[in-house]
Write a protein that holds these residues in place. Structure first.
Motif, PDB file in Angstrom:
ATOM      1  N   CYS A   1       0.878  -1.496   0.091  1.00 14.12           N
ATOM      2  CA  CYS A   1      -0.114  -0.057  -0.192  1.00 14.12           C
ATOM      3  C   CYS A   1       1.066   0.989   0.296  1.00 14.12           C
ATOM      4  O   CYS A   1       0.592   2.415  -0.547  1.00 14.12           O
ATOM      5  CB  CYS A   1      -1.508   0.000   0.911  1.00 14.12           C
ATOM      6  N   ALA A   2       1.681   1.560   0.265  1.00 12.13           N
ATOM      7  CA  ALA A   2       2.725   2.551   1.058  1.00 12.13           C
ATOM      8  C   ALA A   2       3.620   2.508  -0.789  1.00 12.13           C
ATOM      9  O   ALA A   2       4.261   3.581  -0.979  1.00 12.13           O
ATOM     10  CB  ALA A   2       4.233   2.052   1.827  1.00 12.13           C
ATOM     11  N   LEU A   3       4.266   1.971  -1.073  1.00 11.92           N
ATOM     12  CA  LEU A   3       4.531   1.561  -2.766  1.00 11.92           C
ATOM     13  C   LEU A   3       3.802   2.479  -2.715  1.00 11.92           C
ATOM     14  O   LEU A   3       3.706   3.330  -4.159  1.00 11.92           O
ATOM     15  CB  LEU A   3       4.460   0.301  -3.440  1.00 11.92           C
ATOM     16  N   CYS A   4       2.287   1.615  -3.564  1.00 12.79           N
ATOM     17  CA  CYS A   4       1.033   2.667  -4.762  1.00 12.79           C
ATOM     18  C   CYS A   4       0.456   3.526  -4.074  1.00 12.79           C
ATOM     19  O   CYS A   4       0.016   3.968  -5.556  1.00 12.79           O
ATOM     20  CB  CYS A   4      -0.067   0.951  -5.004  1.00 12.79           C
ATOM     21  N   GLU A   5       0.204   3.342  -3.067  1.00  8.61           N
ATOM     22  CA  GLU A   5      -1.203   4.539  -3.066  1.00  8.61           C
ATOM     23  C   GLU A   5      -0.734   6.104  -3.550  1.00  8.61           C
ATOM     24  O   GLU A   5      -2.049   6.689  -3.734  1.00  8.61           O
ATOM     25  CB  GLU A   5      -1.152   4.658  -1.632  1.00  8.61           C
ATOM     26  N   PRO A   6       0.313   6.536  -3.144  1.00 13.48           N
ATOM     27  CA  PRO A   6       1.020   7.653  -3.199  1.00 13.48           C
ATOM     28  C   PRO A   6       1.039   8.385  -4.411  1.00 13.48           C
ATOM     29  O   PRO A   6       0.242   8.942  -5.305  1.00 13.48           O
ATOM     30  CB  PRO A   6       2.517   8.127  -2.884  1.00 13.48           C
TER      31      PRO A   6
ATOM     32  N   THR B   1     -12.440   5.782 -14.104  1.00  9.61           N
ATOM     33  CA  THR B   1     -13.000   5.018 -12.667  1.00  9.61           C
ATOM     34  C   THR B   1     -12.113   4.270 -12.485  1.00  9.61           C
ATOM     35  O   THR B   1     -11.740   4.077 -10.628  1.00  9.61           O
ATOM     36  CB  THR B   1     -13.350   4.004 -13.448  1.00  9.61           C
ATOM     37  N   VAL B   2     -11.224   3.725 -12.208  1.00  7.32           N
ATOM     38  CA  VAL B   2      -9.996   2.743 -11.728  1.00  7.32           C
ATOM     39  C   VAL B   2      -9.063   3.151 -10.134  1.00  7.32           C
ATOM     40  O   VAL B   2      -9.663   2.100 -10.102  1.00  7.32           O
ATOM     41  CB  VAL B   2      -8.615   2.390 -12.813  1.00  7.32           C
ATOM     42  N   TYR B   3      -8.702   4.456 -10.566  1.00  8.27           N
ATOM     43  CA  TYR B   3      -8.157   4.773  -9.159  1.00  8.27           C
ATOM     44  C   TYR B   3      -8.935   5.137  -7.994  1.00  8.27           C
ATOM     45  O   TYR B   3      -9.275   4.750  -7.077  1.00  8.27           O
ATOM     46  CB  TYR B   3      -7.583   6.407  -9.243  1.00  8.27           C
ATOM     47  N   PHE B   4     -10.412   5.611  -7.788  1.00  8.73           N
ATOM     48  CA  PHE B   4     -11.640   6.047  -7.299  1.00  8.73           C
ATOM     49  C   PHE B   4     -11.831   4.198  -6.996  1.00  8.73           C
ATOM     50  O   PHE B   4     -12.221   4.352  -5.476  1.00  8.73           O
ATOM     51  CB  PHE B   4     -12.876   6.478  -7.318  1.00  8.73           C
ATOM     52  N   ASN B   5     -12.333   3.375  -7.856  1.00  8.18           N
ATOM     53  CA  ASN B   5     -12.199   1.548  -7.163  1.00  8.18           C
ATOM     54  C   ASN B   5     -10.951   1.261  -6.165  1.00  8.18           C
ATOM     55  O   ASN B   5     -11.789   0.742  -5.287  1.00  8.18           O
ATOM     56  CB  ASN B   5     -12.856   1.239  -8.222  1.00  8.18           C
ATOM     57  N   VAL B   6      -9.966   1.531  -6.816  1.00  5.64           N
ATOM     58  CA  VAL B   6      -9.071   1.262  -6.295  1.00  5.64           C
ATOM     59  C   VAL B   6      -8.897   1.521  -4.556  1.00  5.64           C
ATOM     60  O   VAL B   6      -8.409   0.619  -3.426  1.00  5.64           O
ATOM     61  CB  VAL B   6      -7.368   1.118  -6.739  1.00  5.64           C
ATOM     62  N   LEU B   7      -8.445   2.766  -4.436  1.00  7.69           N
ATOM     63  CA  LEU B   7      -8.464   3.204  -3.193  1.00  7.69           C
ATOM     64  C   LEU B   7      -9.801   3.190  -2.211  1.00  7.69           C
ATOM     65  O   LEU B   7     -10.313   2.901  -0.825  1.00  7.69           O
ATOM     66  CB  LEU B   7      -9.089   4.540  -3.204  1.00  7.69           C
ATOM     67  N   MET B   8     -11.287   3.217  -2.696  1.00  6.73           N
ATOM     68  CA  MET B   8     -12.376   2.726  -2.084  1.00  6.73           C
ATOM     69  C   MET B   8     -12.401   1.501  -1.282  1.00  6.73           C
ATOM     70  O   MET B   8     -12.668   0.826  -0.439  1.00  6.73           O
ATOM     71  CB  MET B   8     -13.956   2.771  -2.746  1.00  6.73           C
ATOM     72  N   VAL B   9     -11.995   0.777  -2.142  1.00 10.06           N
ATOM     73  CA  VAL B   9     -11.635  -1.126  -2.264  1.00 10.06           C
ATOM     74  C   VAL B   9     -10.715  -1.331  -0.556  1.00 10.06           C
ATOM     75  O   VAL B   9     -10.931  -2.117  -0.570  1.00 10.06           O
ATOM     76  CB  VAL B   9     -11.284  -2.190  -3.507  1.00 10.06           C
TER      77      VAL B   9
END
Length: 235
Positions: A75-80, A116-124
């Motif tokens: 998560c620390a790698l991908c989230e920013p 769509t994809v980035y909102f999906n990732v963070l909400m999941v």
């Protein structure tokens, strides 16, 4: 009630019909498009683009969101990076998509995917954080491996939240199809609105907007139906 108010305003001629067509004018415009076959052709084109972009985004974002929610280092790698990309308007990618993918269907689907994809990732990912630690610890204590933990505990517990996330974000995809169809589209609800605006056909614009809203409502109800029938314990 809104229909009654709309009818009263038009009958009293409080607003010019050029700007606010009457409900009957909108109905007949809708009927004309349906009889000519244009309406159904536009609906098929737009829904096809939305489903293609949204399904591809969901296939990628759900596993990625679950993995990010389970493994803090990942998560620390991908989230920013994802958080930064999320604030870039999808429409801003249009010139690049045209350069890379041309002007056929690919850039339209890609635009919906990006939006769509980035909102999906963070909400999941956020939904995974609500899995009780007791369930995770019990699974590991009873000999469960990482696969069991992800598929049998985390994914199942979070399934209602994931379905609800997809229900919310399909509206984003549906909104983006209008922007996507400005990319050299020949058919589609968004393209039809653009053509109606060019010829000042406000009755046709209203008719297309009503169709967009109705299809969006059906999509929302469909996700609610899936949620009720697959996650009865959470409803």
């Amino acid at each position: 009630m809104p229909l009654l108010i709309w009818s009263i305003i038009c009958n009293l001629k409080l607003v010019s019909e050029m700007f606010l067509p009457s409900p009957s004018a909108v109905f007949y415009s809708l009927l004309d498009m349906a009889e000519s076959g244009i309406l159904f052709e536009d609906i098929l084109a737009s829904t096809g683009r939305v489903f293609a972009g949204f399904i591809i985004a969901s296939i990628l974002s759900v596993p990625l969101g679950i993995t990010m929610g389970c493994f803090p280092s990942f998560c620390a790698l991908c989230e920013p990076l994802i958080a930064m990309l999320r604030y870039m308007p999808a429409a801003a990618f249009t010139p690049l998509l045209i350069i890379y993918l041309g002007i056929e269907e690919a850039p339209k689907i890609a635009l919906i995917f990006i939006g769509t994809v980035y909102f999906n990732v963070l909400m999941v990912m956020d939904s995974i954080k609500f899995v009780p630690k007791e369930l995770i610890e019990t699974t590991l204590t009873l000999g469960g491996n990482t696969k069991d933990l992800l598929l049998k505990v985390v994914a199942r517990y979070s399934l209602p939240s994931i379905i609800d996330t997809l229900r919310i974000n399909v509206a984003v995809s549906w909104n983006l199809v209008i922007v996507a169809e400005l990319i050299a589209a020949e058919v589609g609800l968004g393209k039809r609105i653009q053509l109606a605006q060019r010829f000042f056909r406000t009755d046709q614009i209203f008719a297309e907007l009503l169709v967009l809203g109705l299809i969006g409502f059906i999509l929302d109800m469909s996700f609610r139906y899936v949620l009720r029938n697959t996650c009865k314990w959470a409803v």
